[in-house]
Design a protein around this motif. Sequence first.
Motif, PDB file in Angstrom:
ATOM      1  N   ARG A 159       0.805  -1.227   0.000  1.00  0.00           N
ATOM      2  CA  ARG A 159       0.000   0.000   0.000  1.00  0.00           C
ATOM      3  C   ARG A 159       0.840   1.280   0.000  1.00  0.00           C
ATOM      4  O   ARG A 159       0.283   2.373  -0.030  1.00  0.00           O
ATOM      5  CB  ARG A 159      -0.924   0.013   1.226  1.00  0.00           C
ATOM      6  CG  ARG A 159      -1.982  -1.068   1.218  1.00  0.00           C
ATOM      7  CD  ARG A 159      -3.033  -0.793   2.271  1.00  0.00           C
ATOM      8  NE  ARG A 159      -2.453  -0.788   3.611  1.00  0.00           N
ATOM      9  CZ  ARG A 159      -2.401  -1.836   4.414  1.00  0.00           C
ATOM     10  NH1 ARG A 159      -2.876  -2.997   3.996  1.00  0.00           N
ATOM     11  NH2 ARG A 159      -1.872  -1.747   5.620  1.00  0.00           N
ATOM     12  N   VAL A 160       2.146   1.148   0.075  1.00  0.00           N
ATOM     13  CA  VAL A 160       3.008   2.337   0.103  1.00  0.00           C
ATOM     14  C   VAL A 160       2.940   3.045  -1.253  1.00  0.00           C
ATOM     15  O   VAL A 160       3.052   2.401  -2.296  1.00  0.00           O
ATOM     16  CB  VAL A 160       4.461   1.942   0.428  1.00  0.00           C
ATOM     17  CG1 VAL A 160       5.385   3.146   0.283  1.00  0.00           C
ATOM     18  CG2 VAL A 160       4.539   1.380   1.826  1.00  0.00           C
ATOM     19  N   PRO A 161       2.748   4.369  -1.262  1.00  0.00           N
ATOM     20  CA  PRO A 161       2.690   5.098  -2.535  1.00  0.00           C
ATOM     21  C   PRO A 161       4.000   4.992  -3.306  1.00  0.00           C
ATOM     22  O   PRO A 161       5.072   4.744  -2.750  1.00  0.00           O
ATOM     23  CB  PRO A 161       2.403   6.542  -2.101  1.00  0.00           C
ATOM     24  CG  PRO A 161       1.838   6.431  -0.725  1.00  0.00           C
ATOM     25  CD  PRO A 161       2.481   5.236  -0.104  1.00  0.00           C
ATOM     26  N   LYS A 162       3.912   5.202  -4.604  1.00  0.00           N
ATOM     27  CA  LYS A 162       5.081   5.157  -5.476  1.00  0.00           C
ATOM     28  C   LYS A 162       5.401   6.578  -5.964  1.00  0.00           C
ATOM     29  O   LYS A 162       4.512   7.430  -6.112  1.00  0.00           O
ATOM     30  CB  LYS A 162       4.812   4.240  -6.675  1.00  0.00           C
ATOM     31  CG  LYS A 162       4.436   2.817  -6.303  1.00  0.00           C
ATOM     32  CD  LYS A 162       5.570   2.099  -5.627  1.00  0.00           C
ATOM     33  CE  LYS A 162       5.267   0.618  -5.431  1.00  0.00           C
ATOM     34  NZ  LYS A 162       4.126   0.373  -4.524  1.00  0.00           N
ATOM     35  N   ILE A 163       6.664   6.813  -6.225  1.00  0.00           N
ATOM     36  CA  ILE A 163       7.099   8.108  -6.767  1.00  0.00           C
ATOM     37  C   ILE A 163       6.993   8.059  -8.292  1.00  0.00           C
ATOM     38  O   ILE A 163       7.528   7.149  -8.933  1.00  0.00           O
ATOM     39  CB  ILE A 163       8.546   8.418  -6.335  1.00  0.00           C
ATOM     40  CG1 ILE A 163       8.632   8.489  -4.806  1.00  0.00           C
ATOM     41  CG2 ILE A 163       9.025   9.729  -6.960  1.00  0.00           C
ATOM     42  CD1 ILE A 163      10.029   8.723  -4.271  1.00  0.00           C
ATOM     43  N   ASP A 164       6.269   9.022  -8.860  1.00  0.00           N
ATOM     44  CA  ASP A 164       6.049   9.018 -10.307  1.00  0.00           C
ATOM     45  C   ASP A 164       7.240   9.630 -11.046  1.00  0.00           C
ATOM     46  O   ASP A 164       8.261   9.984 -10.446  1.00  0.00           O
ATOM     47  CB  ASP A 164       4.747   9.744 -10.657  1.00  0.00           C
ATOM     48  CG  ASP A 164       4.756  11.191 -10.202  1.00  0.00           C
ATOM     49  OD1 ASP A 164       5.847  11.696  -9.846  1.00  0.00           O
ATOM     50  OD2 ASP A 164       3.697  11.834 -10.207  1.00  0.00           O
ATOM     51  N   GLU A 165       7.095   9.793 -12.375  1.00  0.00           N
ATOM     52  CA  GLU A 165       8.204  10.295 -13.178  1.00  0.00           C
ATOM     53  C   GLU A 165       8.520  11.756 -12.901  1.00  0.00           C
ATOM     54  O   GLU A 165       9.591  12.253 -13.269  1.00  0.00           O
ATOM     55  CB  GLU A 165       7.892  10.116 -14.673  1.00  0.00           C
ATOM     56  CG  GLU A 165       6.700  10.905 -15.184  1.00  0.00           C
ATOM     57  CD  GLU A 165       5.388  10.143 -14.995  1.00  0.00           C
ATOM     58  OE1 GLU A 165       4.392  10.557 -15.623  1.00  0.00           O
ATOM     59  OE2 GLU A 165       5.377   9.142 -14.237  1.00  0.00           O
ATOM     60  N   PHE A 166       7.600  12.466 -12.223  1.00  0.00           N
ATOM     61  CA  PHE A 166       7.841  13.875 -11.882  1.00  0.00           C
ATOM     62  C   PHE A 166       8.399  14.041 -10.466  1.00  0.00           C
ATOM     63  O   PHE A 166       8.524  15.165  -9.979  1.00  0.00           O
ATOM     64  CB  PHE A 166       6.544  14.681 -12.012  1.00  0.00           C
ATOM     65  CG  PHE A 166       5.963  14.636 -13.394  1.00  0.00           C
ATOM     66  CD1 PHE A 166       6.534  15.362 -14.433  1.00  0.00           C
ATOM     67  CD2 PHE A 166       4.842  13.860 -13.658  1.00  0.00           C
ATOM     68  CE1 PHE A 166       5.987  15.315 -15.713  1.00  0.00           C
ATOM     69  CE2 PHE A 166       4.292  13.810 -14.931  1.00  0.00           C
ATOM     70  CZ  PHE A 166       4.869  14.530 -15.966  1.00  0.00           C
ATOM     71  N   GLY A 167       8.677  12.930  -9.798  1.00  0.00           N
ATOM     72  CA  GLY A 167       9.226  12.990  -8.442  1.00  0.00           C
ATOM     73  C   GLY A 167       8.177  13.251  -7.386  1.00  0.00           C
ATOM     74  O   GLY A 167       8.516  13.683  -6.265  1.00  0.00           O
ATOM     75  N   ARG A 168       6.902  12.984  -7.708  1.00  0.00           N
ATOM     76  CA  ARG A 168       5.812  13.223  -6.759  1.00  0.00           C
ATOM     77  C   ARG A 168       5.317  11.899  -6.178  1.00  0.00           C
ATOM     78  O   ARG A 168       5.300  10.875  -6.871  1.00  0.00           O
ATOM     79  CB  ARG A 168       4.637  13.932  -7.437  1.00  0.00           C
ATOM     80  CG  ARG A 168       5.000  15.250  -8.101  1.00  0.00           C
ATOM     81  CD  ARG A 168       3.822  15.804  -8.864  1.00  0.00           C
ATOM     82  NE  ARG A 168       3.346  14.858  -9.877  1.00  0.00           N
ATOM     83  CZ  ARG A 168       2.328  15.090 -10.705  1.00  0.00           C
ATOM     84  NH1 ARG A 168       1.687  16.246 -10.652  1.00  0.00           N
ATOM     85  NH2 ARG A 168       1.961  14.184 -11.576  1.00  0.00           N
ATOM     86  N   ALA A 169       4.904  11.952  -4.924  1.00  0.00           N
ATOM     87  CA  ALA A 169       4.250  10.814  -4.267  1.00  0.00           C
ATOM     88  C   ALA A 169       2.858  11.264  -3.853  1.00  0.00           C
ATOM     89  O   ALA A 169       2.708  12.291  -3.183  1.00  0.00           O
ATOM     90  CB  ALA A 169       5.039  10.342  -3.047  1.00  0.00           C
ATOM     91  N   TYR A 170       1.852  10.497  -4.290  1.00  0.00           N
ATOM     92  CA  TYR A 170       0.460  10.875  -4.014  1.00  0.00           C
ATOM     93  C   TYR A 170      -0.139   9.960  -2.946  1.00  0.00           C
ATOM     94  O   TYR A 170       0.137   8.755  -2.902  1.00  0.00           O
ATOM     95  CB  TYR A 170      -0.386  10.765  -5.287  1.00  0.00           C
ATOM     96  CG  TYR A 170      -1.874  10.860  -5.018  1.00  0.00           C
ATOM     97  CD1 TYR A 170      -2.460  12.087  -4.786  1.00  0.00           C
ATOM     98  CD2 TYR A 170      -2.658   9.717  -4.965  1.00  0.00           C
ATOM     99  CE1 TYR A 170      -3.819  12.181  -4.520  1.00  0.00           C
ATOM    100  CE2 TYR A 170      -4.009   9.794  -4.702  1.00  0.00           C
ATOM    101  CZ  TYR A 170      -4.591  11.030  -4.478  1.00  0.00           C
ATOM    102  OH  TYR A 170      -5.922  11.121  -4.208  1.00  0.00           O
ATOM    103  N   ALA A 171      -0.979  10.557  -2.078  1.00  0.00           N
ATOM    104  CA  ALA A 171      -1.690   9.782  -1.049  1.00  0.00           C
ATOM    105  C   ALA A 171      -2.983  10.505  -0.722  1.00  0.00           C
ATOM    106  O   ALA A 171      -3.126  11.719  -0.927  1.00  0.00           O
ATOM    107  CB  ALA A 171      -0.839   9.601   0.198  1.00  0.00           C
TER     108      ALA A 171
END
Length: 277
Positions: free
Chosen positions: A142-154
Amino acid sequence: GTRSEAVGGGRLRLGQVFGFRGKFTWPPGLEVISKLKSPIGQEGDEPLERPLIPKSDEEMIEEGKENIKKAEAYIEKHITDDMSEEQIRDLVARAMEACIPPPTSWQEMFMLESEKKTMAKKGNVEANVEIQKKRQEAGMARVPKIDEFGRAYATGRRKTSVARVWVTEGTGNVIVNRKMMVDYFARMAHREEIFAPLRLTGKPLSFDVWATVKGGGLSGQAQAIRHGVAQALQPFDIETYRPLMKRFKYLTYDARQVERKKPGQPKARKKFQWVKR
Protein backbone atom coordinates in the motif's frame (compact mmCIF):
# COMPACT_ATOMS: atom_id res chain seq x y z
CA GLY A 1 -14.66 -76.09 35.51
CA THR A 2 -15.23 -74.24 32.24
CA ARG A 3 -14.29 -70.73 31.32
CA SER A 4 -17.84 -69.56 31.98
CA GLU A 5 -17.83 -71.05 35.46
CA ALA A 6 -14.47 -69.44 36.22
CA VAL A 7 -15.83 -65.92 35.73
CA GLY A 8 -19.28 -66.51 37.19
CA GLY A 9 -21.14 -67.19 33.94
CA GLY A 10 -20.82 -65.63 30.50
CA ARG A 11 -17.82 -65.03 28.25
CA LEU A 12 -14.70 -63.49 29.77
CA ARG A 13 -14.35 -59.78 29.04
CA LEU A 14 -11.26 -57.74 29.72
CA GLY A 15 -13.34 -54.81 30.91
CA GLN A 16 -14.96 -57.01 33.56
CA VAL A 17 -11.60 -58.12 34.89
CA PHE A 18 -10.25 -54.55 34.95
CA GLY A 19 -13.41 -53.29 36.64
CA PHE A 20 -14.66 -50.86 34.00
CA ARG A 21 -18.27 -51.94 34.39
CA GLY A 22 -17.95 -55.62 35.31
CA LYS A 23 -19.16 -57.82 38.18
CA PHE A 24 -15.96 -57.53 40.21
CA THR A 25 -12.78 -55.46 40.25
CA TRP A 26 -9.50 -57.24 39.95
CA PRO A 27 -7.03 -56.04 42.64
CA PRO A 28 -3.44 -56.61 41.49
CA GLY A 29 -1.29 -58.48 43.96
CA LEU A 30 1.72 -57.03 45.75
CA GLU A 31 4.12 -58.96 43.52
CA VAL A 32 2.62 -57.23 40.47
CA ILE A 33 2.59 -53.75 42.04
CA SER A 34 6.24 -54.11 43.06
CA LYS A 35 7.23 -54.66 39.42
CA LEU A 36 5.38 -51.57 38.20
CA LYS A 37 6.86 -48.09 38.46
CA SER A 38 5.24 -46.15 41.31
CA PRO A 39 2.94 -43.31 40.15
CA ILE A 40 4.23 -41.17 43.03
CA GLY A 41 7.83 -40.06 42.79
CA GLN A 42 10.11 -41.10 45.62
CA GLU A 43 13.75 -40.43 46.33
CA GLY A 44 14.73 -44.00 45.46
CA ASP A 45 12.93 -44.09 42.11
CA GLU A 46 14.74 -45.71 39.23
CA PRO A 47 15.83 -43.40 36.39
CA LEU A 48 13.25 -42.85 33.67
CA GLU A 49 13.60 -45.52 31.02
CA ARG A 50 10.79 -44.57 28.64
CA PRO A 51 11.51 -41.76 26.16
CA LEU A 52 9.55 -38.63 27.06
CA ILE A 53 7.79 -37.87 23.79
CA PRO A 54 4.87 -35.45 24.20
CA LYS A 55 1.68 -36.80 22.67
CA SER A 56 -1.74 -35.36 22.09
CA ASP A 57 -4.83 -36.66 23.87
CA GLU A 58 -5.98 -38.43 20.70
CA GLU A 59 -2.64 -40.22 20.35
CA MET A 60 -2.71 -41.31 23.99
CA ILE A 61 -6.27 -42.65 23.57
CA GLU A 62 -5.27 -44.61 20.46
CA GLU A 63 -2.19 -45.97 22.23
CA GLY A 64 -4.35 -47.08 25.16
CA LYS A 65 -6.75 -48.87 22.81
CA GLU A 66 -3.85 -50.65 21.10
CA ASN A 67 -2.45 -51.79 24.45
CA ILE A 68 -5.84 -53.16 25.51
CA LYS A 69 -6.13 -55.04 22.22
CA LYS A 70 -2.67 -56.56 22.80
CA ALA A 71 -3.67 -57.60 26.31
CA GLU A 72 -6.90 -59.15 25.01
CA ALA A 73 -4.95 -61.07 22.36
CA TYR A 74 -2.48 -62.27 25.00
CA ILE A 75 -5.31 -63.51 27.22
CA GLU A 76 -7.17 -65.18 24.34
CA LYS A 77 -3.96 -66.95 23.35
CA HIS A 78 -3.11 -68.37 26.79
CA ILE A 79 -6.51 -68.90 28.42
CA THR A 80 -7.97 -72.42 28.61
CA ASP A 81 -11.34 -73.82 29.61
CA ASP A 82 -9.99 -75.65 32.64
CA MET A 83 -8.50 -72.52 34.31
CA SER A 84 -9.75 -71.51 37.74
CA GLU A 85 -10.64 -67.96 38.71
CA GLU A 86 -7.30 -67.52 40.49
CA GLN A 87 -5.40 -68.67 37.41
CA ILE A 88 -7.37 -66.25 35.22
CA ARG A 89 -6.46 -63.41 37.55
CA ASP A 90 -2.78 -64.36 37.34
CA LEU A 91 -3.08 -64.49 33.55
CA VAL A 92 -4.61 -61.02 33.46
CA ALA A 93 -1.81 -59.75 35.70
CA ARG A 94 0.78 -61.13 33.30
CA ALA A 95 -1.10 -59.60 30.33
CA MET A 96 -1.13 -56.19 32.02
CA GLU A 97 2.55 -56.41 32.85
CA ALA A 98 3.46 -57.51 29.31
CA CYS A 99 1.18 -55.25 27.22
CA ILE A 100 0.19 -52.23 29.31
CA PRO A 101 2.98 -49.81 30.31
CA PRO A 102 3.31 -48.81 33.96
CA PRO A 103 1.52 -45.66 35.12
CA THR A 104 3.28 -42.38 34.50
CA SER A 105 5.17 -40.99 37.47
CA TRP A 106 4.69 -37.41 38.54
CA GLN A 107 8.18 -36.52 37.24
CA GLU A 108 7.26 -37.80 33.79
CA MET A 109 3.91 -36.01 33.85
CA PHE A 110 5.59 -32.75 34.82
CA MET A 111 8.25 -33.08 32.11
CA LEU A 112 5.68 -34.01 29.45
CA GLU A 113 3.48 -31.05 30.39
CA SER A 114 6.47 -28.71 30.24
CA GLU A 115 7.42 -30.08 26.83
CA LYS A 116 3.87 -29.62 25.54
CA LYS A 117 3.82 -26.00 26.73
CA THR A 118 7.21 -25.35 25.11
CA MET A 119 6.07 -26.80 21.78
CA ALA A 120 2.79 -24.88 21.92
CA LYS A 121 4.64 -21.65 22.67
CA LYS A 122 7.07 -22.29 19.83
CA GLY A 123 4.16 -22.93 17.47
CA ASN A 124 2.46 -19.70 18.57
CA VAL A 125 5.67 -17.73 18.04
CA GLU A 126 6.11 -19.16 14.55
CA ALA A 127 2.47 -18.43 13.71
CA ASN A 128 2.84 -14.85 14.98
CA VAL A 129 5.98 -14.39 12.88
CA GLU A 130 4.11 -15.54 9.78
CA ILE A 131 1.21 -13.21 10.56
CA GLN A 132 3.60 -10.28 11.04
CA LYS A 133 5.31 -11.06 7.73
CA LYS A 134 1.98 -11.11 5.90
CA ARG A 135 0.95 -7.82 7.52
CA GLN A 136 4.26 -6.20 6.56
CA GLU A 137 3.91 -7.41 2.97
CA ALA A 138 0.34 -6.08 2.81
CA GLY A 139 1.50 -2.75 4.27
CA MET A 140 4.38 -2.46 1.82
CA ALA A 141 2.00 -3.08 -1.07
CA ARG A 142 0.00 0.00 0.00
CA VAL A 143 3.01 2.34 0.10
CA PRO A 144 2.69 5.10 -2.53
CA LYS A 145 5.08 5.16 -5.48
CA ILE A 146 7.10 8.11 -6.77
CA ASP A 147 6.05 9.02 -10.31
CA GLU A 148 8.20 10.30 -13.18
CA PHE A 149 7.84 13.87 -11.88
CA GLY A 150 9.23 12.99 -8.44
CA ARG A 151 5.81 13.22 -6.76
CA ALA A 152 4.25 10.81 -4.27
CA TYR A 153 0.46 10.87 -4.01
CA ALA A 154 -1.69 9.78 -1.05
CA THR A 155 -5.22 10.28 0.20
CA GLY A 156 -5.84 11.40 3.78
CA ARG A 157 -9.09 11.23 5.72
CA ARG A 158 -10.44 12.52 9.02
CA LYS A 159 -14.08 12.82 10.08
CA THR A 160 -15.88 13.96 6.91
CA SER A 161 -12.81 15.60 5.36
CA VAL A 162 -10.93 14.06 2.43
CA ALA A 163 -7.55 15.40 1.31
CA ARG A 164 -5.59 14.63 -1.85
CA VAL A 165 -1.90 15.21 -1.13
CA TRP A 166 1.18 15.35 -3.39
CA VAL A 167 4.64 15.51 -1.82
CA THR A 168 7.86 16.35 -3.67
CA GLU A 169 11.37 17.31 -2.65
CA GLY A 170 11.56 21.07 -2.32
CA THR A 171 11.99 23.98 0.08
CA GLY A 172 9.12 23.57 2.54
CA ASN A 173 6.24 25.21 0.62
CA VAL A 174 2.75 23.99 1.61
CA ILE A 175 -0.19 24.91 -0.64
CA VAL A 176 -3.77 24.01 0.32
CA ASN A 177 -6.60 24.52 -2.19
CA ARG A 178 -4.38 26.86 -4.27
CA LYS A 179 -3.62 29.03 -1.21
CA MET A 180 -0.58 29.24 1.00
CA MET A 181 -1.00 27.31 4.22
CA VAL A 182 -0.65 30.44 6.37
CA ASP A 183 -3.54 32.02 4.45
CA TYR A 184 -5.80 28.96 4.54
CA PHE A 185 -5.19 27.97 8.18
CA ALA A 186 -5.13 30.97 10.47
CA ARG A 187 -4.69 28.96 13.69
CA MET A 188 -1.19 27.81 14.60
CA ALA A 189 -2.53 24.44 15.87
CA HIS A 190 -3.77 23.53 12.38
CA ARG A 191 -0.39 24.39 10.84
CA GLU A 192 1.35 22.25 13.47
CA GLU A 193 -0.85 19.31 12.51
CA ILE A 194 0.32 19.48 8.90
CA PHE A 195 4.00 19.90 9.77
CA ALA A 196 4.05 17.08 12.38
CA PRO A 197 5.00 14.29 9.90
CA LEU A 198 7.53 16.57 8.18
CA ARG A 199 9.28 17.24 11.49
CA LEU A 200 9.69 13.51 12.11
CA THR A 201 11.86 13.26 9.00
CA GLY A 202 14.40 15.63 10.57
CA LYS A 203 14.31 17.94 7.55
CA PRO A 204 10.84 19.56 7.36
CA LEU A 205 11.98 22.23 4.86
CA SER A 206 13.18 19.63 2.34
CA PHE A 207 9.71 18.75 0.99
CA ASP A 208 6.94 20.65 -0.78
CA VAL A 209 3.29 19.76 -0.18
CA TRP A 210 0.43 20.46 -2.57
CA ALA A 211 -3.03 19.45 -1.29
CA THR A 212 -6.70 19.79 -2.14
CA VAL A 213 -9.16 19.15 0.67
CA LYS A 214 -12.92 19.26 0.94
CA GLY A 215 -15.59 18.45 3.53
CA GLY A 216 -15.68 19.02 7.27
CA GLY A 217 -14.20 21.90 9.20
CA LEU A 218 -10.71 23.31 9.44
CA SER A 219 -9.66 20.92 12.22
CA GLY A 220 -10.76 17.84 10.28
CA GLN A 221 -9.18 19.16 7.09
CA ALA A 222 -5.83 19.80 8.81
CA GLN A 223 -5.77 16.27 10.24
CA ALA A 224 -6.77 14.81 6.86
CA ILE A 225 -3.82 16.59 5.24
CA ARG A 226 -1.53 15.28 7.99
CA HIS A 227 -2.72 11.75 7.28
CA GLY A 228 -2.01 12.17 3.56
CA VAL A 229 1.40 13.79 4.09
CA ALA A 230 2.51 10.95 6.40
CA GLN A 231 1.59 8.35 3.78
CA ALA A 232 3.16 10.24 0.89
CA LEU A 233 6.49 10.65 2.71
CA GLN A 234 7.10 6.90 2.97
CA PRO A 235 8.60 6.15 -0.48
CA PHE A 236 11.31 8.82 -0.06
CA ASP A 237 13.01 6.71 2.66
CA ILE A 238 10.78 3.78 3.50
CA GLU A 239 13.14 2.07 5.95
CA THR A 240 13.42 5.22 8.07
CA TYR A 241 10.17 7.13 7.60
CA ARG A 242 7.67 4.28 7.74
CA PRO A 243 8.64 3.03 11.26
CA LEU A 244 8.59 6.64 12.53
CA MET A 245 5.14 7.31 11.11
CA LYS A 246 3.82 4.02 12.48
CA ARG A 247 5.26 4.75 15.90
CA PHE A 248 3.34 8.02 16.17
CA LYS A 249 0.26 6.47 14.49
CA TYR A 250 0.25 8.99 11.65
CA LEU A 251 -0.47 6.23 9.11
CA THR A 252 -3.55 4.99 10.99
CA TYR A 253 -6.91 6.26 9.81
CA ASP A 254 -8.87 7.69 12.74
CA ALA A 255 -12.33 6.25 12.14
CA ARG A 256 -14.11 8.29 14.81
CA GLN A 257 -17.11 10.18 13.46
CA VAL A 258 -19.60 12.60 14.93
CA GLU A 259 -22.52 10.65 16.35
CA ARG A 260 -25.82 11.31 14.62
CA LYS A 261 -28.64 13.28 16.19
CA LYS A 262 -31.55 11.13 17.41
CA PRO A 263 -35.22 11.94 16.80
CA GLY A 264 -36.98 13.23 19.89
CA GLN A 265 -33.68 14.52 21.32
CA PRO A 266 -31.96 17.91 20.86
CA LYS A 267 -28.55 16.25 20.18
CA ALA A 268 -26.93 12.83 19.89
CA ARG A 269 -26.98 12.12 23.63
CA LYS A 270 -28.66 15.15 25.20
CA LYS A 271 -32.29 14.75 26.28
CA PHE A 272 -35.06 17.27 26.65
CA GLN A 273 -35.97 18.19 30.21
CA TRP A 274 -38.56 15.73 31.53
CA VAL A 275 -41.92 17.25 32.43
CA LYS A 276 -44.44 15.29 34.43
CA ARG A 277 -47.56 17.00 32.98
